[in-house]
Every structure is written in structure tokens, then in C-alpha cells.
Design a protein around this motif. Structure first.
Motif, short mmCIF file in Angstrom:
data_model
loop_
_atom_site.label_atom_id
_atom_site.label_comp_id
_atom_site.label_asym_id
_atom_site.label_seq_id
_atom_site.Cartn_x
_atom_site.Cartn_y
_atom_site.Cartn_z
N LEU A 15 0.23 1.01 4.40
CA LEU A 15 -1.14 0.65 4.08
C LEU A 15 -1.30 0.40 2.58
O LEU A 15 -2.00 -0.52 2.18
N VAL A 16 -0.64 1.19 1.76
CA VAL A 16 -0.69 0.99 0.31
C VAL A 16 -0.10 -0.38 -0.02
O VAL A 16 -0.68 -1.15 -0.80
N LEU A 17 1.04 -0.71 0.58
CA LEU A 17 1.68 -1.99 0.33
C LEU A 17 0.78 -3.14 0.76
O LEU A 17 0.59 -4.11 0.01
N LEU A 18 0.20 -3.07 1.94
CA LEU A 18 -0.68 -4.13 2.41
C LEU A 18 -1.90 -4.27 1.50
O LEU A 18 -2.29 -5.39 1.15
N SER A 19 -2.48 -3.16 1.07
CA SER A 19 -3.62 -3.20 0.14
C SER A 19 -3.21 -3.84 -1.18
O SER A 19 -3.94 -4.65 -1.74
N PHE A 20 -2.04 -3.48 -1.67
CA PHE A 20 -1.52 -4.05 -2.92
C PHE A 20 -1.37 -5.56 -2.80
O PHE A 20 -1.79 -6.32 -3.67
N LEU A 21 -0.76 -6.01 -1.71
CA LEU A 21 -0.50 -7.43 -1.53
C LEU A 21 -1.79 -8.24 -1.39
O LEU A 21 -1.87 -9.38 -1.84
N ARG A 93 -6.37 1.94 -1.03
CA ARG A 93 -6.83 0.90 -1.96
C ARG A 93 -6.81 1.41 -3.40
O ARG A 93 -6.43 0.68 -4.32
N GLU A 94 -7.20 2.66 -3.61
CA GLU A 94 -7.19 3.24 -4.96
C GLU A 94 -5.77 3.36 -5.49
O GLU A 94 -5.50 3.07 -6.65
N MET A 95 -4.86 3.79 -4.63
CA MET A 95 -3.47 3.91 -5.07
C MET A 95 -2.90 2.53 -5.36
O MET A 95 -2.18 2.36 -6.34
N ALA A 96 -3.23 1.55 -4.54
CA ALA A 96 -2.77 0.17 -4.79
C ALA A 96 -3.30 -0.33 -6.13
O ALA A 96 -2.56 -0.97 -6.89
N ALA A 97 -4.55 -0.02 -6.45
CA ALA A 97 -5.12 -0.44 -7.73
C ALA A 97 -4.38 0.22 -8.90
O ALA A 97 -4.13 -0.42 -9.93
N GLU A 98 -4.01 1.48 -8.73
CA GLU A 98 -3.25 2.17 -9.78
C GLU A 98 -1.86 1.55 -9.94
O GLU A 98 -1.36 1.37 -11.05
N LEU A 99 -1.24 1.19 -8.84
CA LEU A 99 0.07 0.54 -8.89
C LEU A 99 -0.04 -0.83 -9.57
O LEU A 99 0.86 -1.22 -10.33
#
Length: 193
Positions: A15-21, A93-99
Motif C-alpha cells: 500500500l505504501v508503494l502504491l501510494s508513493f507511485l 499515504r503519510e509514509m509515502a509522502a515522507e519517502l
């Protein structure tokens, strides 16, 4: 969100990867691929049983397997369970934003060169070798970015992996599914490297 603290307690890498992409995706073809991937990850749960043309097993029973069981098994091989609540999706989504913030440490030129190199390697190799090529590219980036050392190494590795994958997929969207599976497998909690 303090991702250095929460990285170990957030298991849903898919989910983090999909949010990041999805964040900031400007390539319409890649966006279509991402939408399709998103739909595929929301696996149906109410399918009937599939029977294999009345083929009999050694014990005399016909072979039957539930489509749901097959999908569930495949899903667990490729990704952990998707979240069932909005809070977990928001955390992803928050973790993806941090990444993304960490990935922004990369200079555009450095990232472009790494993505071009990786794309060439992926085009010339079988998918089973993609993980090694991706890992080599990420390690090269890690050594080129001085500011990366201020963050937890695993978090930087994840950010650089995600941004390198996204950059490659923006150039070659058809690599999305193969790279997605490779990246999710790489970051599964039980991996050993």
C-alpha cells in the motif's frame, strides 16, 4: 509522521508503494497502469468454485479449488493484506509522502542516469534478475547522496527504491507489474539480505 519510528510497525509495504507511485504521477499511460494495478489488488472475495473438467483425484473425488483461495494465496505471495480502514490507508499515504521527501534528496541528473542504466539492464534481462539490478542501482544512489545518511538506512533504501522504480516506469510503464512484484517481495518482513 515519524517514519523512522514507524517503519518497523507498518507492515503493508504494497500500500505504501502504491501510494508513493500514485502521488504526482504525470504520465497518463503509467497512471492507467497504476489504476489497473490498484483494481487488481482489491481482489474479489465472493467467487464460485472452479472445477477442472471433472478430473478425478487418486481418491476418487473431483478436483476443485476455490477461486478465492487461489487469489488469496497469490495475494499473500505478492503483497500483505490490504488495509480495511481509512486510518491505515492514511498512514500509508503519510509514509509515502515522507519517502518522497527523502527521495527529493536525489539530484534529477543522478536519478535520470540511474533510471536509464536500470532500464537498459531490465530490457536485457529476465524478470527473475530484476531485483538484483534494482538493488545495485539503489546502492549506487545511496553512496552518491551525502544527505541520505541522516535518515535511517532502511527508510532511505525504501525511498530510493520507490523513486527509482517510479522513474523507470514513467519511461517504460509496462515494467510496472514486474517491478511492483519485485519491490514488494524485496521489502517483505521475512526477507533475508
Amino acid at each position: 509522521m515519524d517514519c523512522n519510528r514507524n517503519l518497523d510497525s507498518f507492515p503493508d509495504i504494497s500500500l505504501v508503494l502504491l501510494s508513493f507511485l500514485k502521488q504526482g504521477c504525470q504520465n497518463s499511460q503509467l497512471q492507467r497502469e497504476l489504476d489497473y494495478l490498484d483494481e487488481q489488488l482489491k481482489l474479489p472475495t465472493n467467487h464460485n468454485y472452479i472445477e477442472s473438467d471433472e478430473e478425478l483425484q487418486a481418491d476418487g473425488h473431483s478436483f476443485s479449488v476455490s477461486y478465492r483461495e487461489l487469489l488469496h494465496e497469490f495475494q499473500n505471495q505478492v503483497q500483505p493484506q490490504l488495509p480495511v480502514n481509512a486510518e491505515e490507508a492514511q498512514a500509508a499515504r503519510e509514509m509515502a509522502a515522507e519517502l518522497i521527501r527523502i527521495a527529493d534528496l536525489l539530484e534529477h541528473r543522478v536519478l535520470s542516469q540511474a533510471a536509464d542504466s536500470l532500464t537498459k539492464k531490465l530490457c536485457r534481462s529476465q524478470e527473475q534478475f530484476w531485483g538484483g539490478h534494482l538493488s545495485d542501482g539503489v546502492q549506487a544512489l545511496f553512496h552518491q547522496v551525502a544527505g541520505a545518511k541522516e535518515f535511517k538506512k532502511e527508510l532511505v533504501e525504501m525511498a530510493f527504491t520507490f523513486v527509482l522504480m517510479k522513474t523507470v516506469c514513467e519511461h517504460v510503464p509496462q515494467f510496472l507489474f514486474g517491478l511492483y512484484g519485485t519491490v514488494v517481495q524485496y521489502f517483505l518482513p521475512h526477507r533475508s539480505h
